[in-house]
Motif scaffolding. Sequence first.
Motif, mmCIF file in Angstrom:
data_model
loop_
_atom_site.group_PDB
_atom_site.id
_atom_site.type_symbol
_atom_site.label_atom_id
_atom_site.label_comp_id
_atom_site.label_asym_id
_atom_site.label_seq_id
_atom_site.Cartn_x
_atom_site.Cartn_y
_atom_site.Cartn_z
ATOM 1 N N VAL A 224 0.839 -1.201 0.000
ATOM 2 C CA VAL A 224 0.000 0.000 0.000
ATOM 3 C C VAL A 224 0.877 1.255 0.000
ATOM 4 O O VAL A 224 0.598 2.225 -0.709
ATOM 5 N N LEU A 225 1.970 1.219 0.767
ATOM 6 C CA LEU A 225 2.864 2.378 0.775
ATOM 7 C C LEU A 225 3.641 2.492 -0.526
ATOM 8 O O LEU A 225 3.892 3.602 -1.008
ATOM 9 N N ALA A 226 4.022 1.361 -1.115
ATOM 10 C CA ALA A 226 4.780 1.411 -2.373
ATOM 11 C C ALA A 226 3.968 2.089 -3.471
ATOM 12 O O ALA A 226 4.513 2.849 -4.283
ATOM 13 N N MET A 227 2.658 1.826 -3.519
ATOM 14 C CA MET A 227 1.867 2.480 -4.565
ATOM 15 C C MET A 227 1.815 3.993 -4.345
ATOM 16 O O MET A 227 1.687 4.766 -5.290
ATOM 17 N N CYS A 228 1.941 4.413 -3.070
ATOM 18 C CA CYS A 228 1.946 5.850 -2.764
ATOM 19 C C CYS A 228 3.281 6.504 -3.090
ATOM 20 O O CYS A 228 3.333 7.720 -3.334
ATOM 21 N N ASP A 229 4.352 5.740 -3.051
ATOM 22 C CA ASP A 229 5.693 6.317 -3.112
ATOM 23 C C ASP A 229 6.321 6.262 -4.496
ATOM 24 O O ASP A 229 7.476 6.686 -4.654
ATOM 25 N N LEU A 230 5.578 5.787 -5.509
ATOM 26 C CA LEU A 230 6.141 5.699 -6.858
ATOM 27 C C LEU A 230 5.349 6.550 -7.848
ATOM 28 O O LEU A 230 5.752 7.648 -8.189
ATOM 29 N N PHE A 231 4.190 6.092 -8.300
ATOM 30 C CA PHE A 231 3.422 6.834 -9.311
ATOM 31 C C PHE A 231 3.119 8.279 -8.886
ATOM 32 O O PHE A 231 3.428 9.225 -9.618
ATOM 33 N N PRO A 232 2.520 8.519 -7.719
ATOM 34 C CA PRO A 232 2.195 9.918 -7.383
ATOM 35 C C PRO A 232 3.428 10.773 -7.126
ATOM 36 O O PRO A 232 3.397 11.986 -7.351
ATOM 37 N N ARG A 233 4.515 10.176 -6.681
ATOM 38 C CA ARG A 233 5.737 10.940 -6.419
ATOM 39 C C ARG A 233 6.408 11.350 -7.726
ATOM 40 O O ARG A 233 6.767 12.507 -7.931
ATOM 41 N N HIS A 234 6.558 10.392 -8.644
ATOM 42 C CA HIS A 234 7.385 10.627 -9.827
ATOM 43 C C HIS A 234 6.618 11.210 -11.004
ATOM 44 O O HIS A 234 7.203 11.901 -11.839
ATOM 45 N N LEU A 235 5.328 10.921 -11.116
ATOM 46 C CA LEU A 235 4.575 11.442 -12.255
ATOM 47 C C LEU A 235 3.631 12.575 -11.890
ATOM 48 O O LEU A 235 3.430 13.488 -12.687
ATOM 49 N N LEU A 236 3.045 12.514 -10.703
ATOM 50 C CA LEU A 236 2.113 13.569 -10.295
ATOM 51 C C LEU A 236 2.801 14.661 -9.482
ATOM 52 O O LEU A 236 2.213 15.722 -9.275
ATOM 53 N N HIS A 237 4.017 14.371 -8.994
ATOM 54 C CA HIS A 237 4.769 15.321 -8.167
ATOM 55 C C HIS A 237 3.877 15.877 -7.060
ATOM 56 O O HIS A 237 3.748 17.083 -6.860
ATOM 57 N N MET A 238 3.297 14.949 -6.318
ATOM 58 C CA MET A 238 2.267 15.282 -5.340
ATOM 59 C C MET A 238 2.860 16.000 -4.131
ATOM 60 O O MET A 238 3.979 15.701 -3.689
ATOM 61 N N THR A 239 2.101 16.953 -3.579
ATOM 62 C CA THR A 239 2.514 17.700 -2.389
ATOM 63 C C THR A 239 1.326 17.853 -1.444
ATOM 64 O O THR A 239 0.189 17.485 -1.776
ATOM 65 N N ALA A 240 1.607 18.458 -0.294
ATOM 66 C CA ALA A 240 0.547 18.690 0.695
ATOM 67 C C ALA A 240 -0.499 19.673 0.198
ATOM 68 O O ALA A 240 -1.592 19.758 0.771
ATOM 69 N N ASN A 241 -0.205 20.403 -0.847
ATOM 70 C CA ASN A 241 -1.166 21.381 -1.368
ATOM 71 C C ASN A 241 -2.168 20.789 -2.340
ATOM 72 O O ASN A 241 -3.065 21.501 -2.808
ATOM 73 N N ASP A 242 -2.034 19.521 -2.657
ATOM 74 C CA ASP A 242 -2.966 18.908 -3.598
ATOM 75 C C ASP A 242 -4.327 18.667 -2.959
ATOM 76 O O ASP A 242 -4.442 18.410 -1.752
ATOM 77 N N VAL A 243 -5.350 18.746 -3.804
ATOM 78 C CA VAL A 243 -6.723 18.392 -3.440
ATOM 79 C C VAL A 243 -7.208 17.432 -4.519
ATOM 80 O O VAL A 243 -7.132 17.746 -5.711
ATOM 81 N N VAL A 244 -7.694 16.260 -4.115
ATOM 82 C CA VAL A 244 -8.077 15.266 -5.105
ATOM 83 C C VAL A 244 -9.564 14.955 -5.016
ATOM 84 O O VAL A 244 -10.199 15.130 -3.977
ATOM 85 N N CYS A 245 -10.107 14.504 -6.139
ATOM 86 C CA CYS A 245 -11.505 14.069 -6.184
ATOM 87 C C CYS A 245 -11.625 13.039 -7.295
ATOM 88 O O CYS A 245 -10.690 12.803 -8.056
ATOM 89 N N GLY A 246 -12.789 12.406 -7.408
ATOM 90 C CA GLY A 246 -12.976 11.426 -8.466
ATOM 91 C C GLY A 246 -14.105 10.467 -8.173
ATOM 92 O O GLY A 246 -14.860 10.635 -7.210
ATOM 93 N N THR A 247 -14.192 9.458 -9.013
ATOM 94 C CA THR A 247 -15.332 8.534 -8.960
ATOM 95 C C THR A 247 -15.031 7.116 -8.493
ATOM 96 O O THR A 247 -15.941 6.454 -8.002
ATOM 97 N N PRO A 248 -13.815 6.568 -8.666
ATOM 98 C CA PRO A 248 -13.656 5.136 -8.355
ATOM 99 C C PRO A 248 -13.861 4.853 -6.875
ATOM 100 O O PRO A 248 -13.353 5.604 -6.024
ATOM 101 N N PRO A 249 -14.606 3.821 -6.530
ATOM 102 C CA PRO A 249 -14.807 3.482 -5.124
ATOM 103 C C PRO A 249 -13.467 3.177 -4.453
ATOM 104 O O PRO A 249 -12.571 2.604 -5.081
ATOM 105 N N ILE A 250 -13.330 3.548 -3.178
ATOM 106 C CA ILE A 250 -12.096 3.201 -2.485
ATOM 107 C C ILE A 250 -12.031 1.703 -2.197
ATOM 108 O O ILE A 250 -11.006 1.205 -1.738
ATOM 109 N N ALA A 251 -13.106 0.973 -2.509
ATOM 110 C CA ALA A 251 -13.047 -0.485 -2.477
ATOM 111 C C ALA A 251 -12.266 -1.041 -3.674
ATOM 112 O O ALA A 251 -11.904 -2.213 -3.687
ATOM 113 N N PHE A 252 -12.011 -0.200 -4.660
ATOM 114 C CA PHE A 252 -11.287 -0.553 -5.881
ATOM 115 C C PHE A 252 -9.906 0.078 -5.739
ATOM 116 O O PHE A 252 -9.796 1.245 -5.358
#
Length: 545
Positions: A224-252
Amino acid sequence: MSLQTLLPSSHADTFARDHLPPAHEWPVFVFDRPEVQYPERLNVTHELVDLQVAQSHGDRPALHGRNAQGAFSWCYQELQQRVDAIAHVLTHDMGLVSGNRLLLRGGNSPMMAACFLAGIKAGLVVVPTMPLLREAELRPVIEKAQVNAALCAHHLIDELAACMPADQLMCFGDDSPQGLEAHMARHTAPFKAHPTSRDDICLIAFTSGTTGKPKGTLHFHRDVLAMCDLFPRHLLHMTANDVVCGTPPIAFTFGLGGLLAFPLRYGASTVLIEKHTPESLLNTIARYKATQCYTAPTFYRQMALMADGIDLSSLRHPVSAGEALPDATRQLWKQHTGIEITDGIGGTEVIHIYIASAGKEVRAGAIGKVVPGYIAQIVDDNMQPVPPGTQGRLAVRGPTGCRYLDDARQTDYVKDGWNLPGDTFVMDEQGYFSYMARNDDMIVSAGYNIAGPEVESVLLQHPAVAECGVVGVPDAERGQVVMAYVALKPNFAADADMVSTLQNFVKQNIAPFKYPRRIEFLPSLPRTETGKLQRFRLRQMAMGQ
């Protein structure tokens, strides 16, 4: 890596670890980047919530939601307090012990998120389920995962109550003395995170059902942590200032990552709303100044036509995954918004996105390059790598990978240490991967290989087409022929003239042999709850089943 190298489990109930696949059926795991080097003791909720509070970020907004009284927000400290109270209810009031399986049933909401985080903090194995599942779909999940208890949104209890004893169920959003909120009110003390190992299982994620038979995938705390530490770090350049929204259930897992784990990992905030329409999602981006949006290609296509005049200036990354993104949809969205879609491919088995592109790295017709931390190649049927430009099977490995819960299909997904998602791809000399079709969606007609998604992409460019799905159907003369199921936009006639119009349109835009020899019109196409097209249902319809 083998089972013998796993750290000892902290779980009192070892069911999940006992039902991992045999060691020789695992993929090879790759931990060659510093960001996926995790300590032996690791608890996901401690990392996502407790550390934010400990680092003096407790007053930052974490979760935004809506209820009957209107919009509300919880800061990280408020989220922590609710998570701790629920964890006490799970372990004290419900008597659960580490390693027990906790089923979760609810739409996207702050309470659903808090229940998820509390289960993991208590050392349980969470089994999130899609809110639209019915009794017949819930029962095999409960039996397969040997579920011990469940937390369920009050308005969704009926289907679950038919599957489980009442003393194993507790509802949230329930005003009665028996409801979760009433139990939470009795627990105000902090809850110390269970000292789980990085190799303890924390999640059984069931696949979203495009093939009709969901499989349970086992994921560790480190996954679970690995998925947080690769795609969003390297491609989304995510920071504390981000605000996210969307449709996929968190069960997915697409929703679990994008709408919960990613933002919390970076101290950002997320908007969790149970049901979105394309219009409400656009308005949510504008209202909350969202910087990231997660949804499926179908939603982007519909939102593009409504986007004119809506302030989307905050949006940096509209992320598309779940199914192939047609280039026509990408261009339509960019035409109306000026924003490039961040496309990606992932899967429940590998937990999240492993090939993607964003911003200036986007290349027409390609999904993108491999996400840092992963390795991918194209192989033939003998698992041998093929040259650039050659169609073949996608093979992936990295710090996450497939481990099915007691399922013989493990050996179909993992071969020679590689995860095989079941997709036909081409990789060019620059390392860009282009999706062709699911392996079983390749249509062989009179000796020609035809990728159904390519035909769909062309049909979607026609102004009359709202959505479409293409499958191969048996044909005595050609082996298979291309069949298209099409939903038209309002005010277009579903008649023989339209069939000819669409057939000629395809012939004019791609090789003529790829045109759909049969077209059938439907009001809408069958999709999973996560927005994926259910091609197996189209095949059943084509066969008269």
